[in-house]
Design an enzyme around this catalytic site. Structure first.
Site, mmCIF file in Angstrom:
data_model
loop_
_atom_site.group_PDB
_atom_site.id
_atom_site.type_symbol
_atom_site.label_atom_id
_atom_site.label_comp_id
_atom_site.label_asym_id
_atom_site.label_seq_id
_atom_site.Cartn_x
_atom_site.Cartn_y
_atom_site.Cartn_z
ATOM 1 N N LYS A 3 -82.665 138.128 32.528
ATOM 2 C CA LYS A 3 -81.673 138.943 33.243
ATOM 3 C C LYS A 3 -80.669 138.056 33.970
ATOM 4 O O LYS A 3 -79.979 137.284 33.339
ATOM 5 C CB LYS A 3 -82.385 139.920 34.181
ATOM 6 C CG LYS A 3 -83.628 140.567 33.593
ATOM 7 C CD LYS A 3 -83.366 141.366 32.326
ATOM 8 C CE LYS A 3 -84.664 141.979 31.833
ATOM 9 N NZ LYS A 3 -84.592 142.510 30.498
ATOM 10 N N ASP A 33 -92.056 140.470 41.942
ATOM 11 C CA ASP A 33 -91.113 140.401 40.827
ATOM 12 C C ASP A 33 -89.718 140.498 41.434
ATOM 13 O O ASP A 33 -89.311 141.542 41.948
ATOM 14 C CB ASP A 33 -91.380 141.558 39.850
ATOM 15 C CG ASP A 33 -90.473 141.492 38.620
ATOM 16 O OD1 ASP A 33 -89.336 140.990 38.747
ATOM 17 O OD2 ASP A 33 -90.886 141.957 37.548
ATOM 18 N N ARG A 59 -95.540 121.455 24.476
ATOM 19 C CA ARG A 59 -96.207 122.604 25.126
ATOM 20 C C ARG A 59 -96.591 122.239 26.561
ATOM 21 O O ARG A 59 -96.541 123.050 27.466
ATOM 22 C CB ARG A 59 -97.440 123.049 24.314
ATOM 23 C CG ARG A 59 -98.306 124.074 25.035
ATOM 24 C CD ARG A 59 -99.114 124.963 24.104
ATOM 25 N NE ARG A 59 -99.762 124.237 23.025
ATOM 26 C CZ ARG A 59 -100.860 123.488 23.165
ATOM 27 N NH1 ARG A 59 -101.425 123.348 24.348
ATOM 28 N NH2 ARG A 59 -101.389 122.885 22.126
HETATM 29 C C1 LIG Z 1 -88.176 143.840 36.666
HETATM 30 C C2 LIG Z 1 -88.582 143.287 35.333
HETATM 31 N N1 LIG Z 1 -89.662 142.480 35.249
HETATM 32 C C3 LIG Z 1 -90.072 141.966 34.070
HETATM 33 C C4 LIG Z 1 -89.404 142.268 32.892
HETATM 34 C C5 LIG Z 1 -89.903 141.696 31.576
HETATM 35 O O1 LIG Z 1 -89.117 140.617 31.199
HETATM 36 P P1 LIG Z 1 -88.766 140.222 29.671
HETATM 37 O O2 LIG Z 1 -88.008 141.360 29.069
HETATM 38 O O3 LIG Z 1 -87.949 138.962 29.838
HETATM 39 O O4 LIG Z 1 -90.048 139.962 28.971
HETATM 40 C C6 LIG Z 1 -88.275 143.088 32.934
HETATM 41 C C7 LIG Z 1 -87.549 143.409 31.692
HETATM 42 O O5 LIG Z 1 -86.725 144.292 31.640
HETATM 43 C C8 LIG Z 1 -87.852 143.618 34.183
HETATM 44 O O6 LIG Z 1 -86.786 144.423 34.274
#
Ligand SMILES: Cc1ncc(COP(=O)(O)O)c(C=O)c1O
Length: 361
Positions: free
Chosen positions: A193, A168, A46
């Site tokens: 992604k 993000d 962890r």
């Molecule tokens: C722009 C964006 N940020 C965060 C996330 C969340 O990520 P996760 O699905 O890996 O938990 C997503 C998921 O689709 C996303 O498209």
């Protein structure tokens, strides 16, 4: 080392001293010691695991960060980030966010006493600030409306005020956009992604620009325990080796697909930010949207994005189903909106599939 080489080799540390070319999967929960004060430097997975460490070093290098932390999902990374704040703190967020992030902020964090307000553009930020504003969190381009927030312009407001700027960067990845260089303090990713890239694992990342911030987040990270498992770390490391190749191809094919969609009589409007593999588009009515989703063959009707397989999503019933209908309507997320993640198939095949599904033949 240049970006493409970093994707393949990372920070280049021979993790096991055996010359293993691929980073081995250290499938162990704990590490033994020979005596008090002696050990390999690893205690418990962890806290850190050699496979995850190599992945974190590679992501930090790609983003030009001082540190990166690998989480079990993008949402786990976003959730940990919010542990930096206390009840009564105010956070400014972009209005068009991934639906799950919206849910986290609106339904979970609000009850913990965090206050949120939304902005639709960088120019609205100064007016949205309050004395208790502690952070600004934006997605750019936004999901699914592909709005662009000018990171450098936002940083020019947050930096002098000591407000944390979080970006993000899931849609563009460090291949196309490096937020830390533009003034952001933390970069957030759904590693599920493009970074992992093969639609086969969940992952998330926080990348920091300073040691001070990294120390704070690492303390929370080891305490909360939402870390990425060794095997999943291996999968993301393997995916990263082709990040530059995949994104170059996805960008090239998306440009072709966006141009094609722009000429199709069933398509009312295309939202393409001009870079990357993501395209949102409006078809002329709901029936066309539903028919298209049913008729596509190569492009799979599924949530998610950024992988080798082209995926199409219906934001209204999938990624943004939990966003309030009024908020969806305000943003333009309606029954005619589709979101396409262009994969690495031949662009002609992707376009032929779209054409066959969209056309009334
Ligand atoms: C722009 C964006 N940020 C965060 C996330 C969340 O990520 P996760 O699905 O890996 O938990 C997503 C998921 O689709 C996303 O498209």
């Amino acid at each position: 080392m240049k970006f493409d080489s970093l994707c393949v080799h990372g920070a280049k540390k021979d993790a096991d001293g055996l010359g293993s070319v691929a980073v081995p999967i250290y499938q162990t929960a704990t590490f033994s010691r020979s005596a008090v004060g002696q050990g390999s430097g690893y205690d418990y997975s962890r806290l850190q695991n050699p496979t995850r460490e190599q992945l974190e070093l590679r992501i930090a290098a790609l983003d030009g960060g001082s540190d990166a932390m690998a989480f079990s999902s993008g949402m786990a990374a976003a959730q940990l980030l919010l542990e930096l704040f206390s009840p009564g703190d105010h956070i400014v967020i972009s209005d068009d966010l991934y639906g799950g992030t919206h849910r986290l902020f609106g339904a979970v964090s609000k009850k913990n006493g965090l206050e949120f307000s939304e902005i639709g553009a960088a120019e609205e930020l100064t007016a949205a600030l309050r004395p208790n504003t502690k952070a600004v969190i934006v997605e750019t381009p936004t999901n699914p409306m592909m709005k662009i927030f000018d990171i450098a312009a936002i940083a020019s407001v947050t930096k002098p005020r000591g407000i944390l700027l979080v970006v993000d960067n899931t849609f563009l990845t460090p291949y196309f956009q490096r937020p830390l260089e533009l003034g952001a303090d933390v970069v957030l990713y759904s590693g599920t992604k493009y970074l992992a890239g093969h639609n086969d694992t969940l992952a998330g990342f926080l990348v920091t620009g300073t040691q001070e911030l990294s120390d704070k987040l690492r303390y929370l990270f080891k305490t909360v325990g939402s870390c990425l498992a060794p095997f999943d770390s291996f999968l993301v490391l393997r995916g990263l080796k082709t990040l530059h190749l995949r994104l170059a191809r996805q960008d090239e094919s998306a440009k072709k697909a966006a141009a094609f969609l722009g000429t199709h009589p069933s398509v009312a409007k295309v939202l393409y930010p001009g870079v990357g593999g993501m395209i949102s588009f409006y078809v002329k009515n709901e029936e066309t949207a539903r028919r298209t989703l049913e008729r596509l063959k190569l492009i799979l009707f599924a949530e998610s994005l950024g992988g080798t397989e082209s995926l199409i999503t219906y934001p209204m019933t999938q990624t943004h189903a939990d966003v309030a209908p009024e908020a969806r309507a305000k943003l333009g997320i309606n029954a005619e909106l589709l979101r396409l993640s262009v994969g690495v198939e031949d662009a002609d095949d992707i376009i032929a599939d779209l054409d066959a599904a969209l056309s009334l033949r």
